[in-house]
Design a protein around this motif. Structure first.
Motif, PDB file in Angstrom:
ATOM      1  N   GLU A 188     -13.843  12.428  10.468  1.00  0.00           N
ATOM      2  CA  GLU A 188     -14.353  11.184   9.909  1.00  0.00           C
ATOM      3  C   GLU A 188     -13.439  10.033  10.317  1.00  0.00           C
ATOM      4  O   GLU A 188     -12.278  10.237  10.695  1.00  0.00           O
ATOM      5  N   THR A 189     -13.998   8.832  10.213  1.00  0.00           N
ATOM      6  CA  THR A 189     -13.222   7.634  10.514  1.00  0.00           C
ATOM      7  C   THR A 189     -12.686   7.041   9.225  1.00  0.00           C
ATOM      8  O   THR A 189     -13.437   6.833   8.265  1.00  0.00           O
ATOM      9  N   ALA A 190     -11.376   6.806   9.221  1.00  0.00           N
ATOM     10  CA  ALA A 190     -10.744   6.161   8.073  1.00  0.00           C
ATOM     11  C   ALA A 190      -9.981   4.949   8.582  1.00  0.00           C
ATOM     12  O   ALA A 190      -9.757   4.776   9.791  1.00  0.00           O
ATOM     13  N   TYR A 191      -9.627   4.066   7.670  1.00  0.00           N
ATOM     14  CA  TYR A 191      -8.919   2.837   8.052  1.00  0.00           C
ATOM     15  C   TYR A 191      -7.544   2.824   7.411  1.00  0.00           C
ATOM     16  O   TYR A 191      -7.377   3.042   6.213  1.00  0.00           O
ATOM     17  N   VAL A 197      -8.928   5.101  12.230  1.00  0.00           N
ATOM     18  CA  VAL A 197      -8.293   6.313  12.754  1.00  0.00           C
ATOM     19  C   VAL A 197      -9.204   7.500  12.456  1.00  0.00           C
ATOM     20  O   VAL A 197     -10.006   7.472  11.511  1.00  0.00           O
ATOM     21  N   GLN A 198      -9.086   8.537  13.279  1.00  0.00           N
ATOM     22  CA  GLN A 198      -9.874   9.750  13.090  1.00  0.00           C
ATOM     23  C   GLN A 198      -9.079  10.745  12.234  1.00  0.00           C
ATOM     24  O   GLN A 198      -7.915  11.044  12.530  1.00  0.00           O
ATOM     25  N   VAL A 199      -9.681  11.235  11.157  1.00  0.00           N
ATOM     26  CA  VAL A 199      -9.023  12.187  10.264  1.00  0.00           C
ATOM     27  C   VAL A 199      -9.913  13.413  10.060  1.00  0.00           C
ATOM     28  O   VAL A 199     -11.140  13.336  10.209  1.00  0.00           O
ATOM     29  N   GLN A 200      -9.258  14.538   9.750  1.00  0.00           N
ATOM     30  CA  GLN A 200      -9.972  15.776   9.469  1.00  0.00           C
ATOM     31  C   GLN A 200     -10.129  15.946   7.959  1.00  0.00           C
ATOM     32  O   GLN A 200      -9.161  15.873   7.205  1.00  0.00           O
ATOM     33  N   ARG A 201     -11.358  16.151   7.505  1.00  0.00           N
ATOM     34  CA  ARG A 201     -11.649  16.358   6.084  1.00  0.00           C
ATOM     35  C   ARG A 201     -12.095  17.803   5.863  1.00  0.00           C
ATOM     36  O   ARG A 201     -12.928  18.334   6.608  1.00  0.00           O
ATOM     37  N   GLN A 202     -11.508  18.426   4.846  1.00  0.00           N
ATOM     38  CA  GLN A 202     -11.869  19.809   4.531  1.00  0.00           C
ATOM     39  C   GLN A 202     -13.167  19.850   3.733  1.00  0.00           C
ATOM     40  O   GLN A 202     -13.364  19.079   2.793  1.00  0.00           O
TER      41      GLN A 202
END
Length: 373
Positions: A188-191, A197-202
Motif C-alpha cells: 500500500e501507499t502511505a505518506y 512511500v510503499q509499505v507492506q501491510r499484514q
C-alpha cells in the motif's frame, strides 16, 4: 456418590523386636528403624500382584454409582480450626500441633470412613536434607528477613506429611469447528513527511474448518485437599508416578498423613479442566495455519478410571513477627515452594540505593552532555 472424607493413615504401631520401642520408616532406605536401639528391619517386599494392583485404577462410573465397591478404611482425625486441614492421629497421640499452620490440636474420639489409598511414593529425603533445601531456597531470596532465615535454620524440625491426591485416566474424542488464518501481505501507499512511500501491510485470510482430535489421558494428577495453596503443590511437580509403591502402613510410621477433603467427583471436575486445556491445544495444532480461532469443541469422555495415592512432602510452618510462613519441600526431588517473606528494611535500602545510583548516573550523563560545568 462418594462423599469426601477426612483421614487416611493407619494408627498401627510397629514395635521394635529388640527393645519394644516404636519403629519408623527411614526415608530412602526401604527400612524401618528404631531410634532407641538402632535396630533396622527391611520392609517386606510386595508381590507382583500387589504391585500391579497399586497402579490399577478403579472404574469411575461404577464406583460412584455403587456398582463397584471401593476399598475403605477408618481413621481418627481432627480438623484444624484455623486452616481446615484434616490431620490424622495415631491411637497413642492425644494432642499435637497442626503441621500446616502450627495451631494446637486435640484428638477427637470419632472415626472417619473413606477410600483407602491404592499406592504411595515413599519419602526419599530425610528431614536434614529437606531443611538444607529449604534454607538454601531462603538464602536466594534477598528480600527475606534475616531473622526468619536464622529461625528457619535453627528452628524446630520440619513435619513429614503424606498429602492426598487423585489420579485420573480417560479416553477422549473431540469434534471441533473454527477458522484457520493464513497471513499474507499487500503493498500500500502511505505518506511520511508528505512524501508517498510503499509499505507492506499484514492481512489474514480466514477459512472455516472442522475436524476431530483424540487423546488418551494417563494419570492426570489432582490435589485432594485445600490446606496448602495449590500454587505451591503444583510447583512441586513433576512427580515420578512410575515409582509408586503399593500402599503399606509401614511407610507411614513416623509421619503424618492428611485426609482428603476433595472427593473423587470434585477431583474429576478439576481433572476435566486440565484435559480440556490440553484438548484445545490439540485442536489448535490440528487446525494449523498461521492463526487459529476455535468456535466450538464437543468432547466425549469414556473409560474414566481413578485411584487414590499419597505423595510425600516436608512442611515447615514458622510463626515470625506475628505471621505464619509455610515452606513445602518435595520429599522425592528437593524442590521447594513457599510464601515469600519480605523485609521492609531491605526494600527501603534497595530503594535508597536505587535512587543514589540513578542520581549518580544522571550526573555523569549531564557531564557528558556539557550541562554540568
Amino acid at each position: 456418590m462418594v462423599e469426601p472424607a477426612p483421614g487416611n493413615a493407619p494408627a498401627t504401631r510397629f514395635p521394635c523386636d529388640s527393645c519394644g520401642a516404636d519403629m519408623r520408616y527411614a526415608p530412602g532406605t526401604g527400612e524401618m528403624v528404631c531410634d532407641f536401639c538402632g535396630n533396622r528391619t527391611p520392609i517386606d517386599g510386595t508381590t507382583p500382584e500387589a504391585r500391579a494392583r497399586a497402579v490399577t485404577e478403579m472404574d469411575y462410573d461404577r464406583v460412584l454409582s455403587g456398582l463397584e465397591r471401593a476399598e475403605m478404611e477408618e481413621t481418627i482425625v481432627m480438623p484444624c480450626p484455623n486452616c481446615g486441614a484434616q490431620v490424622t492421629f495415631g491411637t497413642d497421640v492425644h494432642a499435637m500441633e497442626c503441621p500446616f499452620c502450627a495451631t494446637p490440636l486435640v484428638a477427637g474420639t470419632g472415626t472417619h470412613r473413606h477410600i483407602k489409598p491404592r499406592a504411595l511414593l515413599p519419602f526419599e529425603l530425610n528431614e536434614r536434607q529437606a531443611r538444607a533445601a529449604m534454607t538454601d531456597w531462603l538464602g536466594r531470596l534477598w528480600f527475606a528477613p534475616n531473622g526468619l532465615r536464622a529461625y528457619a535454620r535453627k528452628g524446630r524440625k520440619m513435619s513429614g506429611i503424606y498429602v492426598p491426591y487423585w489420579t485420573y485416566d480417560a479416553d477422549t474424542q473431540s469434534s471441533y469447528t473454527g477458522q484457520r488464518g493464513t497471513i499474507y501481505y499487500v503493498t500500500e501507499t502511505a505518506y511520511r513527511d508528505g512524501k508517498p512511500v510503499q509499505v507492506q501491510r499484514q492481512r489474514i485470510n480466514w477459512q472455516p474448518v472442522s475436524g476431530r482430535v483424540a487423546r488418551w489421558f494417563d494419570d492426570v494428577l489432582v490435589l485432594g485437599s485445600t490446606s496448602l495453596p495449590k500454587k505451591f503443590t503444583d510447583a512441586l511437580a513433576p512427580w515420578d508416578l512410575t515409582a509408586l509403591e503399593p500402599y503399606a502402613p509401614e511407610y507411614l510410621a513416623g509421619f503424618v498423613s492428611e485426609g482428603y477433603t476433595i472427593g473423587p467427583e470434585d477431583g474429576f471436575a478439576e481433572a476435566r479442566q486440565v484435559m480440556d486445556a490440553t484438548i484445545r491445544r490439540d485442536v489448535r495444532f490440528d487446525i494449523g495455519g498461521d492463526r487459529q480461532q476455535i468456535a466450538s469443541v464437543r468432547t466425549r469422555v469414556s473409560d474414566v478410571t481413578f485411584k487414590h495415592v499419597l505423595l510425600p512432602v516436608w512442611l515447615a510452618a514458622y510463626k515470625y513477627n506475628g505471621k505464619t510462613y509455610r515452606f513445602v519441600v518435595n520429599a522425592r526431588t528437593g524442590a521447594v515452594q513457599g510464601e515469600r517473606p519480605y523485609s521492609a528494611i531491605k526494600i527501603a535500602i534497595a530503594v535508597i540505593l536505587g535512587l543514589i545510583l540513578a542520581g549518580i548516573a544522571g550526573y555523569f550523563l549531564a557531564l557528558q552532555e556539557g550541562v554540568v560545568q
